[in-house]
Design a protein around this motif. Structure first.
Motif, PDB file in Angstrom:
ATOM      1  N   ILE A 103       0.852  -1.196   0.000  1.00 18.43           N
ATOM      2  CA  ILE A 103       0.000   0.000   0.000  1.00 18.43           C
ATOM      3  C   ILE A 103       0.885   1.243   0.000  1.00 18.43           C
ATOM      4  O   ILE A 103       1.282   1.751   1.062  1.00 18.43           O
ATOM      5  CB  ILE A 103      -0.944   0.025   1.223  1.00 18.43           C
ATOM      6  N   PRO A 104       1.248   1.765  -1.165  1.00 21.25           N
ATOM      7  CA  PRO A 104       2.166   2.914  -1.210  1.00 21.25           C
ATOM      8  C   PRO A 104       1.619   4.177  -0.557  1.00 21.25           C
ATOM      9  O   PRO A 104       2.405   5.031  -0.132  1.00 21.25           O
ATOM     10  CB  PRO A 104       2.380   3.133  -2.717  1.00 21.25           C
ATOM     11  N   PRO A 109       6.760   8.109  -1.490  1.00 21.62           N
ATOM     12  CA  PRO A 109       7.210   7.288  -2.622  1.00 21.62           C
ATOM     13  C   PRO A 109       8.707   7.001  -2.636  1.00 21.62           C
ATOM     14  O   PRO A 109       9.126   5.937  -3.104  1.00 21.62           O
ATOM     15  CB  PRO A 109       6.803   8.116  -3.843  1.00 21.62           C
ATOM     16  N   LEU A 110       9.518   7.915  -2.117  1.00 22.71           N
ATOM     17  CA  LEU A 110      10.955   7.644  -2.085  1.00 22.71           C
ATOM     18  C   LEU A 110      11.293   6.545  -1.077  1.00 22.71           C
ATOM     19  O   LEU A 110      12.264   5.805  -1.269  1.00 22.71           O
ATOM     20  CB  LEU A 110      11.745   8.913  -1.777  1.00 22.71           C
ATOM     21  N   GLN A 111      10.490   6.423  -0.015  1.00 23.65           N
ATOM     22  CA  GLN A 111      10.681   5.300   0.908  1.00 23.65           C
ATOM     23  C   GLN A 111      10.362   3.980   0.217  1.00 23.65           C
ATOM     24  O   GLN A 111      11.096   2.997   0.353  1.00 23.65           O
ATOM     25  CB  GLN A 111       9.779   5.462   2.139  1.00 23.65           C
ATOM     26  N   THR A 112       9.250   3.943  -0.514  1.00 23.10           N
ATOM     27  CA  THR A 112       8.877   2.737  -1.242  1.00 23.10           C
ATOM     28  C   THR A 112       9.927   2.393  -2.283  1.00 23.10           C
ATOM     29  O   THR A 112      10.363   1.235  -2.400  1.00 23.10           O
ATOM     30  CB  THR A 112       7.507   2.919  -1.906  1.00 23.10           C
ATOM     31  N   ALA A 113      10.351   3.397  -3.051  1.00 23.77           N
ATOM     32  CA  ALA A 113      11.351   3.150  -4.091  1.00 23.77           C
ATOM     33  C   ALA A 113      12.667   2.667  -3.492  1.00 23.77           C
ATOM     34  O   ALA A 113      13.295   1.735  -4.006  1.00 23.77           O
ATOM     35  CB  ALA A 113      11.572   4.419  -4.909  1.00 23.77           C
ATOM     36  N   THR A 118      16.378  -1.525  -3.078  1.00 23.77           N
ATOM     37  CA  THR A 118      17.338  -2.256  -2.253  1.00 23.77           C
ATOM     38  C   THR A 118      17.079  -3.763  -2.323  1.00 23.77           C
ATOM     39  O   THR A 118      18.008  -4.559  -2.483  1.00 23.77           O
ATOM     40  CB  THR A 118      17.257  -1.775  -0.796  1.00 23.77           C
ATOM     41  N   LEU A 119      15.825  -4.155  -2.212  1.00 26.12           N
ATOM     42  CA  LEU A 119      15.479  -5.564  -2.340  1.00 26.12           C
ATOM     43  C   LEU A 119      15.895  -6.124  -3.698  1.00 26.12           C
ATOM     44  O   LEU A 119      16.387  -7.252  -3.797  1.00 26.12           O
ATOM     45  CB  LEU A 119      13.976  -5.762  -2.141  1.00 26.12           C
ATOM     46  N   ASP A 120      15.701  -5.332  -4.737  1.00 29.47           N
ATOM     47  CA  ASP A 120      16.082  -5.796  -6.066  1.00 29.47           C
ATOM     48  C   ASP A 120      17.594  -5.976  -6.164  1.00 29.47           C
ATOM     49  O   ASP A 120      18.078  -6.954  -6.736  1.00 29.47           O
ATOM     50  CB  ASP A 120      15.593  -4.805  -7.125  1.00 29.47           C
ATOM     51  N   ALA A 163       9.364   6.865 -11.435  1.00 26.36           N
ATOM     52  CA  ALA A 163      10.417   7.845 -11.719  1.00 26.36           C
ATOM     53  C   ALA A 163      11.680   7.536 -10.929  1.00 26.36           C
ATOM     54  O   ALA A 163      12.802   7.627 -11.449  1.00 26.36           O
ATOM     55  CB  ALA A 163       9.913   9.256 -11.388  1.00 26.36           C
ATOM     56  N   ALA A 164      11.516   7.123  -9.658  1.00 25.56           N
ATOM     57  CA  ALA A 164      12.678   6.823  -8.820  1.00 25.56           C
ATOM     58  C   ALA A 164      13.348   5.510  -9.215  1.00 25.56           C
ATOM     59  O   ALA A 164      14.551   5.345  -9.003  1.00 25.56           O
ATOM     60  CB  ALA A 164      12.254   6.793  -7.352  1.00 25.56           C
ATOM     61  N   PHE A 165      12.602   4.573  -9.763  1.00 29.25           N
ATOM     62  CA  PHE A 165      13.201   3.349 -10.296  1.00 29.25           C
ATOM     63  C   PHE A 165      14.050   3.638 -11.537  1.00 29.25           C
ATOM     64  O   PHE A 165      15.051   2.967 -11.796  1.00 29.25           O
ATOM     65  CB  PHE A 165      12.127   2.332 -10.666  1.00 29.25           C
TER      66      PHE A 165
END
Length: 319
Positions: A103-104, A109-113, A118-120, A163-165
């Motif tokens: 749930i973004p 959004p920068l926290q989610t990104a 990092t996981l990726d 955008a952050a990705f």
């Protein structure tokens, strides 16, 4: 923000399969009794079984907190999605890691990104960011987020995370969040970015998936309703994205591979692999290319056996 090029990860013409892991979410709607006393050891065993059995993804859910008046049905056992996916990244090597769904709107959004990039990076490029609007009004209120604006917040969050990705120094100017000249590393391994699959089955969710998603995760749509929703999704995709590909998901009915040695709940499909594969191939004919499979089990041992039996007896008949 103009929609970026769609990211496709499912091999063309195939039906792939994954599953939500046990223990990490324990709603009475789907948790088996044995999960109540299970731990990380059982989660690891099932994830490792999926990894070696060729499952395309394993998934985890996302709730921060559950209102007391909903806890009897939902329980309060919902492991943190990012922490759980990090654990799974460390104990698997091939299977993809899906948030189903994150749930973004609860986070910047920068926290989610940052979390999913990092996981990726840590998983060598295995993340799928599944997102949804959310449904617990009390959870939104407690976290200081406007429940009535959850759809608009999700739309903007998808644009901002995308955008952050795509850029170390992303630019986003929206009604809720604005940022520029702020850098994020580590960068995702997947290029041009990790895929984003959009959850939900309302008309608004379908339009969101068509406009912003790389894939769709239906939630609650019965089998009979899927053809109409896929038709609508594809029409919206053609209108909004010029027919760019989109990866369409669906959950299977509950199943038990083989003859169950116990009485399974009504509606559970049982039998040999070829029989169980037939309704899954019907999904593929509808246009589905990733299916979440669900198994009845009385213990972790039995669930691990079911994962292996599906890979050996059902999967060879899917494609």
């Amino acid at each position: 923000m103009p929609a970026p090029t769609a990211v496709s990860i499912v091999p063309a013409g195939t039906l792939v399969y994954g599953m939500q892991l046990p223990v990490l979410a324990q709603s009475t709607l789907f948790a088996a009794p044995w999960e109540a006393t299970a731990s990380a050891a059982e989660v690891r065993r099932v994830a490792e079984a999926c990894d070696r059995s060729g499952f395309f993804y394993v998934s985890v859910c996302d709730h921060v907190c559950v209102p007391r008046d909903r806890a009897t049905a939902m329980s309060t056992v919902w492991y943190d999605a990012v922490a759980a996916l990090g654990f799974l990244a460390a104990v698997t090597t091939r299977v993809r890691l899906l948030s189903h769904v994150y749930i973004p709107a609860y986070r910047h959004p920068l926290q989610t990104a940052k979390a999913f990039a990092t996981l990726d990076a840590l998983s060598a490029g295995r993340v799928i960011l599944g997102v949804g609007a959310g449904h617990l009004e009390g959870e939104f209120d407690t976290l200081g987020t406007d429940f009535t604006r959850r759809g608009k917040l999700l739309d903007e969050a998808i644009d901002a995370v995308t955008a952050a990705f795509l850029a170390e120094y992303p630019v986003h100017e929206g009604p809720r969040w604005t940022f520029r000249e702020m850098g994020l590393r580590p960068r995702p391994v997947q290029q041009p970015r990790p895929p984003i699959w959009v959850g939900g089955s309302t008309p608004a969710a379908l339009r969101r998936a068509a406009a912003r998603g790389d894939g769709w995760l239906p939630q609650g749509t019965p089998r009979a309703g899927m053809p109409a929703q896929i038709l609508y999704l594809r029409a919206e995709r053609a209108r909004l994205r010029g027919g760019a590909p989109i990866e369409i998901g669906m959950n299977s009915e509950w199943m038990y591979v083989g003859r169950p040695p116990f009485e399974v709940p009504p509606g559970t499909r049982t039998g040999p692999g070829e029989e169980l594969a037939a309704p899954l191939r019907e999904m593929k004919t509808m246009g589905v290319n990733h299916v979440g499979v669900r198994f009845r089990s009385r213990s972790c041992d039995e669930l691990v056996d079911q994962v292996a039996a599906f890979a050996a007896d059902v999967a060879p008949h899917l494609n």
